[in-house]
Scaffold this active site. Structure first.
Site, PDB file in Angstrom:
ATOM      1  N   ARG A  41       0.963  -1.018   0.167  1.00 48.70           N
ATOM      2  CA  ARG A  41       0.054   0.100   0.199  1.00 48.70           C
ATOM      3  C   ARG A  41       0.626   0.784  -0.196  1.00 48.70           C
ATOM      4  O   ARG A  41       0.276   1.932  -0.713  1.00 48.70           O
ATOM      5  CB  ARG A  41      -1.580  -0.105   1.294  1.00 48.70           C
ATOM      6  CG  ARG A  41      -1.666   1.539   0.989  1.00 48.70           C
ATOM      7  CD  ARG A  41      -3.078   1.527   1.829  1.00 48.70           C
ATOM      8  NE  ARG A  41      -2.986   0.348   3.619  1.00 48.70           N
ATOM      9  CZ  ARG A  41      -2.299  -0.007   4.494  1.00 48.70           C
ATOM     10  NH1 ARG A  41      -0.935   1.460   4.417  1.00 48.70           N
ATOM     11  NH2 ARG A  41      -1.959  -0.346   5.581  1.00 48.70           N
TER      12      ARG A  41
ATOM     13  N   TYR B 101     -17.682  17.704 -13.200  1.00 54.47           N
ATOM     14  CA  TYR B 101     -17.945  16.452 -13.791  1.00 54.47           C
ATOM     15  C   TYR B 101     -19.077  15.310 -12.599  1.00 54.47           C
ATOM     16  O   TYR B 101     -18.686  16.197 -11.629  1.00 54.47           O
ATOM     17  CB  TYR B 101     -16.795  15.412 -13.371  1.00 54.47           C
ATOM     18  CG  TYR B 101     -17.364  13.760 -13.394  1.00 54.47           C
ATOM     19  CD1 TYR B 101     -17.402  12.844 -14.412  1.00 54.47           C
ATOM     20  CD2 TYR B 101     -16.641  12.992 -12.423  1.00 54.47           C
ATOM     21  CE1 TYR B 101     -17.644  11.734 -14.462  1.00 54.47           C
ATOM     22  CE2 TYR B 101     -16.894  11.178 -12.070  1.00 54.47           C
ATOM     23  CZ  TYR B 101     -17.675  11.109 -12.970  1.00 54.47           C
ATOM     24  OH  TYR B 101     -17.547   9.859 -13.479  1.00 54.47           O
TER      25      TYR B 101
ATOM     26  N   ASP C 236      -8.734  19.437 -12.668  1.00 49.13           N
ATOM     27  CA  ASP C 236      -9.046  17.877 -13.845  1.00 49.13           C
ATOM     28  C   ASP C 236      -8.834  18.014 -15.036  1.00 49.13           C
ATOM     29  O   ASP C 236      -9.625  18.711 -15.501  1.00 49.13           O
ATOM     30  CB  ASP C 236     -10.647  17.485 -13.238  1.00 49.13           C
ATOM     31  CG  ASP C 236     -11.054  16.466 -13.831  1.00 49.13           C
ATOM     32  OD1 ASP C 236     -10.414  16.252 -14.705  1.00 49.13           O
ATOM     33  OD2 ASP C 236     -12.212  15.752 -12.991  1.00 49.13           O
TER      34      ASP C 236
HETATM   35  C1  LIG Z   1     -14.605  10.285 -15.509  1.00 47.31           C
HETATM   36  C2  LIG Z   1     -14.271  10.655 -14.500  1.00 47.31           C
HETATM   37  C3  LIG Z   1     -14.268  11.713 -13.980  1.00 47.31           C
HETATM   38  C4  LIG Z   1     -14.086   9.763 -12.664  1.00 47.31           C
HETATM   39  O1  LIG Z   1     -13.004   9.143 -13.034  1.00 47.31           O
HETATM   40  P1  LIG Z   1     -13.050   7.849 -12.578  1.00 47.31           P
HETATM   41  O2  LIG Z   1     -11.818   6.712 -12.963  1.00 47.31           O
HETATM   42  O3  LIG Z   1     -14.646   7.066 -13.356  1.00 47.31           O
HETATM   43  O4  LIG Z   1     -13.482   7.259 -11.125  1.00 47.31           O
HETATM   44  C5  LIG Z   1     -13.923  12.596 -13.173  1.00 47.31           C
HETATM   45  N1  LIG Z   1     -13.442  13.298 -13.614  1.00 47.31           N
HETATM   46  C6  LIG Z   1     -13.692  13.291 -15.310  1.00 47.31           C
HETATM   47  C7  LIG Z   1     -14.114  14.441 -16.261  1.00 47.31           C
HETATM   48  C8  LIG Z   1     -14.707  12.644 -15.518  1.00 47.31           C
HETATM   49  O5  LIG Z   1     -14.150  12.588 -16.820  1.00 47.31           O
END
Ligand SMILES: *Cc1c(COP(=O)(O)O)cnc(C)c1O
Length: 397
Positions: free
Chosen positions: A51, A103, A175
């Site tokens: 981990r 998201y 993001d």
């Molecule tokens: C899919 C997505 C997420 C979440 O990711 P997961 O791998 O599904 O947990 C977060 N931000 C954006 C922009 C996404 O497209």
């Protein structure tokens, strides 16, 4: 000898994990061991428990850090695990200013989990700097960006938001799932924490769920590393390997998909049955210039609206090539319906306030021939047209 700085495209392959130093293997070995023998009672080795650190996961973390021009990368069991863990940098009493068309999973976390922990938020239109400024409170400790945003493809001026955050000593999250470091390097623009759903373009083949975070500051790296180990939502080794493999072809995949996305966006934009196209690669996009200034391209995701939900149903029932599914950033084109998929966690009223209509569909362009996709969309739109004519005739009778 001076170190040669290679292009991003080359770095995807020619990086510190190009060959395994012990065997010369040209693919990173998958180390399954959960624990590591310690030969010294007083001094433990670099690896002790899976981990905390695992060589396969570490390879992925090194590679993403290098590609994002960061100091340290962290791999998590999903994009949401990366985002959740990164939010744990905050404490009770803190306030977040966050982009409104974030998201859906992030929306759920910020509205339903963080408030219970005493972390408050204000949603803003991140393209409106005045609105962002106005939302700042004395306890604002973080600004959270997602650009281009999901699903309306709004583009945030990253540099401007980072400057604002520095003034109030808040950390910035971004993001970067939609563009990846192939097209956008948020750390270089001033962002503190870059987040990824590696499930999407980075792995690229719809066969793994994974998340990544990258930071450039040493202190922040220590804090996030502590949280990764403490919270424990780490990425498994098989999945780390799959992301590493996907990353090798990131440049060619994204370049090809982006080229096709522009072609499709132009086709849709000119089509009489398409009400609106959201794609930062179109000159008519309100933040076209900002996107050009801060990123290497508009990416391969776009959204568009038809007349109403009924038209959308007809279109989806007749389109053949793309899969209709949650997710994006894969070799196959994916159509998703934000109202019922990525943004189902958002109440209808909230969605409508943000402009996410029930007639909006999102397209992630894959590696199919763009002309085939256009042909497919054309014939599906003809069904929509026929149905409209039948309805109109019905009304006339
Ligand atoms: C899919 C997505 C997420 C979440 O990711 P997961 O791998 O599904 O947990 C977060 N931000 C954006 C922009 C996404 O497209």
């Amino acid at each position: 000898m001076a170190r040669v700085e290679y292009s991003f495209q080359t770095k995807l392959l020619h990086n510190q994990h190009k060959v395994d130093p012990t065997t010369g293997a040209v693919s990173v070995p998958i180390q399954h061991a959960s624990t590591f023998h310690q030969s010294d009672f007083d001094q433990f080795g670099k690896y002790d428990y899976g981990r905390s650190l695992n060589p396969t996961r570490e390879a992925l973390e090194d590679v993403i850090a290098e590609l994002e021009d960061g100091l340290k990368g962290f791999a998590f069991s999903s994009g949401m695990a990366a985002i959740s863990t990164a939010f744990l940098l905050l404490s009770a009493g803190d306030h977040i200013v966050i982009t409104e068309d974030v998201y859906g999973g992030t929306f759920r976390l910020v509205t339903q989990v963080l408030p219970r922990l005493g972390i408050d938020h204000t949603f803003v239109d991140m393209t409106d700097l005045a609105e962002v400024k106005q939302a700042i409170q004395p306890n604002t400790k973080a600004i959270y960006m997602e650009t281009p945003s999901n699903p309306l493809m709004k583009v945030t001026d990253i540099r401007a938001i980072c400057e604002l955050a520095k003034e109030i000593d808040a950390i910035t999250y971004l993001d970067n799932t939609f563009l990846t470091p192939a097209l956008q390097k948020p750390l270089a623009l001033g962002v503190d924490v870059v987040l990824h759903s590696a499930t999407k373009f980075l792995s690229g083949h719809s066969d793994v769920v994974a998340g990544l975070a990258v930071v450039k500051d040493e202190e922040l790296a220590k804090r996030l590393g502590f949280l990764q180990n403490g919270f424990g939502a780490i990425l498994g080794v098989q999945d780390a390997w799959l992301v590493l493999r996907g990353i090798k072809t990131l440049h060619v995949r994204l370049e090809q998909s982006q080229k096709s996305a522009l072609k499709l966006a132009e086709f849709l934009d000119a089509h009489p049955l398409v009400e609106k196209v959201y794609y930062p690669g179109l000159v008519s996009h309100p933040q076209y210039q900002i996107q050009k200034d801060q990123a290497g391209g508009p990416g391969a995701v776009l959204s568009f609206e038809l007349a109403d939900e009924d038209a959308l149903r007809t279109f989806l029932a007749n389109v053949n090539i793309p899969v209709f599914a949650v997710s994006l950033g894969a070799v196959e084109s994916i159509l998703s319906y934000p109202a019922k998929m990525s943004h189902a966690a958002m109440p209808q009223a909230e969605r409508e306030k943000r402009g996410i209509k029930n007639s909006l569909i999102r397209l992630s362009v894959g590696l199919e021939n763009a002309d085939d996709l256009i042909k497919d969309f054309s014939q599906a739109l003809e069904f929509v047209c026929e149905k409209q004519l039948v309805l109109q005739q019905g009304e006339l009778q």
